[in-house]
Design a protein around this motif. Structure first.
Motif, mmCIF file in Angstrom:
data_model
loop_
_atom_site.group_PDB
_atom_site.id
_atom_site.type_symbol
_atom_site.label_atom_id
_atom_site.label_comp_id
_atom_site.label_asym_id
_atom_site.label_seq_id
_atom_site.Cartn_x
_atom_site.Cartn_y
_atom_site.Cartn_z
ATOM 1 N N TRP A 132 6.980 11.664 12.183
ATOM 2 C CA TRP A 132 8.312 12.427 12.618
ATOM 3 C C TRP A 132 8.288 12.321 14.127
ATOM 4 N N ARG A 133 7.381 12.879 14.488
ATOM 5 C CA ARG A 133 7.230 13.072 16.150
ATOM 6 C C ARG A 133 7.389 11.876 16.845
ATOM 7 N N GLU A 134 6.777 10.653 16.475
ATOM 8 C CA GLU A 134 6.780 9.469 17.132
ATOM 9 C C GLU A 134 8.089 8.666 16.718
ATOM 10 N N SER A 135 9.104 9.073 15.915
ATOM 11 C CA SER A 135 10.014 8.372 15.335
ATOM 12 C C SER A 135 11.133 8.155 16.393
ATOM 13 N N ALA A 136 12.195 7.151 16.181
ATOM 14 C CA ALA A 136 13.312 7.053 16.853
ATOM 15 C C ALA A 136 14.233 8.286 16.724
ATOM 16 N N LEU A 137 14.222 8.662 15.530
ATOM 17 C CA LEU A 137 15.265 9.575 14.960
ATOM 18 C C LEU A 137 14.866 10.819 15.346
ATOM 19 N N CYS A 138 13.654 11.446 15.740
ATOM 20 C CA CYS A 138 13.165 12.424 16.267
ATOM 21 C C CYS A 138 13.415 12.554 17.798
ATOM 22 N N ARG A 139 13.518 11.454 18.588
ATOM 23 C CA ARG A 139 14.099 11.472 19.900
ATOM 24 C C ARG A 139 15.309 11.707 20.081
ATOM 25 N N GLN A 140 16.178 11.070 19.015
ATOM 26 C CA GLN A 140 17.395 11.208 19.171
ATOM 27 C C GLN A 140 18.019 12.713 18.977
ATOM 28 N N PHE A 141 17.336 13.211 18.102
ATOM 29 C CA PHE A 141 17.513 14.861 17.942
ATOM 30 C C PHE A 141 17.071 15.370 19.268
ATOM 31 N N GLU A 142 15.770 15.169 19.523
ATOM 32 C CA GLU A 142 15.287 15.886 20.798
ATOM 33 C C GLU A 142 16.345 15.691 22.053
ATOM 34 N N GLN A 143 16.928 14.737 22.083
ATOM 35 C CA GLN A 143 17.815 14.550 23.344
ATOM 36 C C GLN A 143 19.275 14.680 22.912
ATOM 37 N N GLY A 144 19.497 15.612 21.821
ATOM 38 C CA GLY A 144 20.895 16.119 21.492
ATOM 39 C C GLY A 144 21.934 15.081 20.956
ATOM 40 N N GLU A 145 21.405 14.060 20.319
ATOM 41 C CA GLU A 145 22.535 13.114 20.068
ATOM 42 C C GLU A 145 23.124 13.527 18.697
ATOM 43 N N HIS A 146 22.486 14.397 17.835
ATOM 44 C CA HIS A 146 22.944 14.715 16.590
ATOM 45 C C HIS A 146 23.224 16.247 16.596
ATOM 46 N N ASN A 147 24.252 16.966 15.902
ATOM 47 C CA ASN A 147 24.652 18.205 15.887
ATOM 48 C C ASN A 147 24.491 18.475 14.354
ATOM 49 N N GLY A 148 23.361 19.037 14.104
ATOM 50 C CA GLY A 148 23.015 19.655 12.893
ATOM 51 C C GLY A 148 21.457 19.668 12.570
ATOM 52 N N PHE A 149 21.243 19.803 11.173
ATOM 53 C CA PHE A 149 19.893 20.080 10.879
ATOM 54 C C PHE A 149 19.384 19.081 9.774
ATOM 55 N N LEU A 150 18.104 18.711 9.895
ATOM 56 C CA LEU A 150 17.454 18.018 8.894
ATOM 57 C C LEU A 150 16.530 19.097 8.349
ATOM 58 N N LEU A 151 16.307 18.901 6.784
ATOM 59 C CA LEU A 151 15.636 19.856 6.159
ATOM 60 C C LEU A 151 14.219 19.227 5.709
#
Length: 272
Positions: A132-151
């Motif tokens: 997860w830490r190395e994934s592109a989706l993690c970077r997108q969440f870290e940069q604030g590109e998505h407004n919401g949660f993953l479970l």
């Protein structure tokens, strides 16, 4: 003919020799067909594997909210092991915590069992949290590109955008938080079950190198999403291997402070 050969392999996981006999072609031809068709399918993955944004994100949140009342959910994340034969290079890296060779494939699903993110490039020994830490989706969440949660399950660290259950719930609100999260997060395990029953090659052992195995996995996910979009939903019971993924040896304890604060806020505000 190439497409039918490849689909027969995806659906059965049979040896190329047997598939070749049924189509009256050689074993080598079956391998070439499977590789060519899988590569073509993966070439259009962005058309069928897409994380929700804008109005799709709003619709996704509403669909998740109806399941167990957990607010602002964009997806459920988890990893699953896909068996492969022991590779000739870095063989030990592919032995997972259960003792067999595999890829550790991280996926995110929506409320309709459709996969919105796939990362299939990691060896089985790599922990879910690192994938997860190395994934592109993690970077997108870290940069604030998505407004919401993953479970996620306890194999993931709690973050402001990634909610995991309390390991030792101390209040009624925390227990209700856990119950809602687990009832919602089980969708990703059900999605794995649907995927693996639809494409038996993912339940068997992929007898190829890790890179080609990853291509087959992504191709199957693309076809799975096409099936979901067309209304072809199979029985959604959990796959036995995935249902046991939340065991003690799979847990981590390095939650971020901001993640713990966000989790407490949700528990007290929505489940208090």
């Amino acid at each position: 003919m190439q497409l039918l050969v490849c689909l027969r392999f995806f659906a059965t996981g049979a040896f190329h020799k047997l598939i070749g006999d049924s189509f009256n072609v050689s074993e080598c031809t079956v391998g070439r067909c499977c590789r060519a068709v899988a590569n073509a399918i993966v070439g259009v993955r962005s058309d069928f594997i897409e994380f929700p944004k804008d109005h799709k994100a709003r619709e996704t949140k509403q669909e998740f909210l109806k399941i167990a009342g957990f607010p602002n959910v964009l997806g459920c994340v988890d990893g699953t092991f896909i068996r492969i034969i022991g590779p000739s290079e870095n063989e030990a890296d592919f032995v997972n915590r259960k003792g067999f060779h595999s890829l550790n494939v991280q996926m995110v699903c929506d409320a309709k069992f459709k996969f919105t993110s796939v990362c299939a490039t990691w060896p089985g020994s790599v922990h879910d949290s690192r994938v997860w830490r190395e994934s592109a989706l993690c970077r997108q969440f870290e940069q604030g590109e998505h407004n919401g949660f993953l479970l996620g399950d306890s194999g993931y660290p709690c973050r402001r955008y990634l909610m995991t259950p309390y390991l030792n719930p101390a209040t009624d609100a925390q227990q209700r938080f856990n119950a809602s999260l687990c009832r919602t997060r089980v969708l990703v395990e059900q999605s794995f079950g649907i995927l693996k029953r639809r494409f038996a090659c993912l339940q068997a052992t992929l007898r190829t190198n890790p890179d080609q195995a990853a291509t087959y996995v992504v191709a199957c996910v693309v076809l799975h999403n096409i099936g979901i979009e067309s209304g072809d939903v199979m029985d959604k019971g959990c796959d036995a291997a995935d249902a046991n993924s939340n065991q003690a040896d799979h847990q981590v304890a390095y939650n971020a402070q901001e993640g713990s604060h966000m989790r407490d806020y949700i528990a007290n505000t929505y489940f208090g």
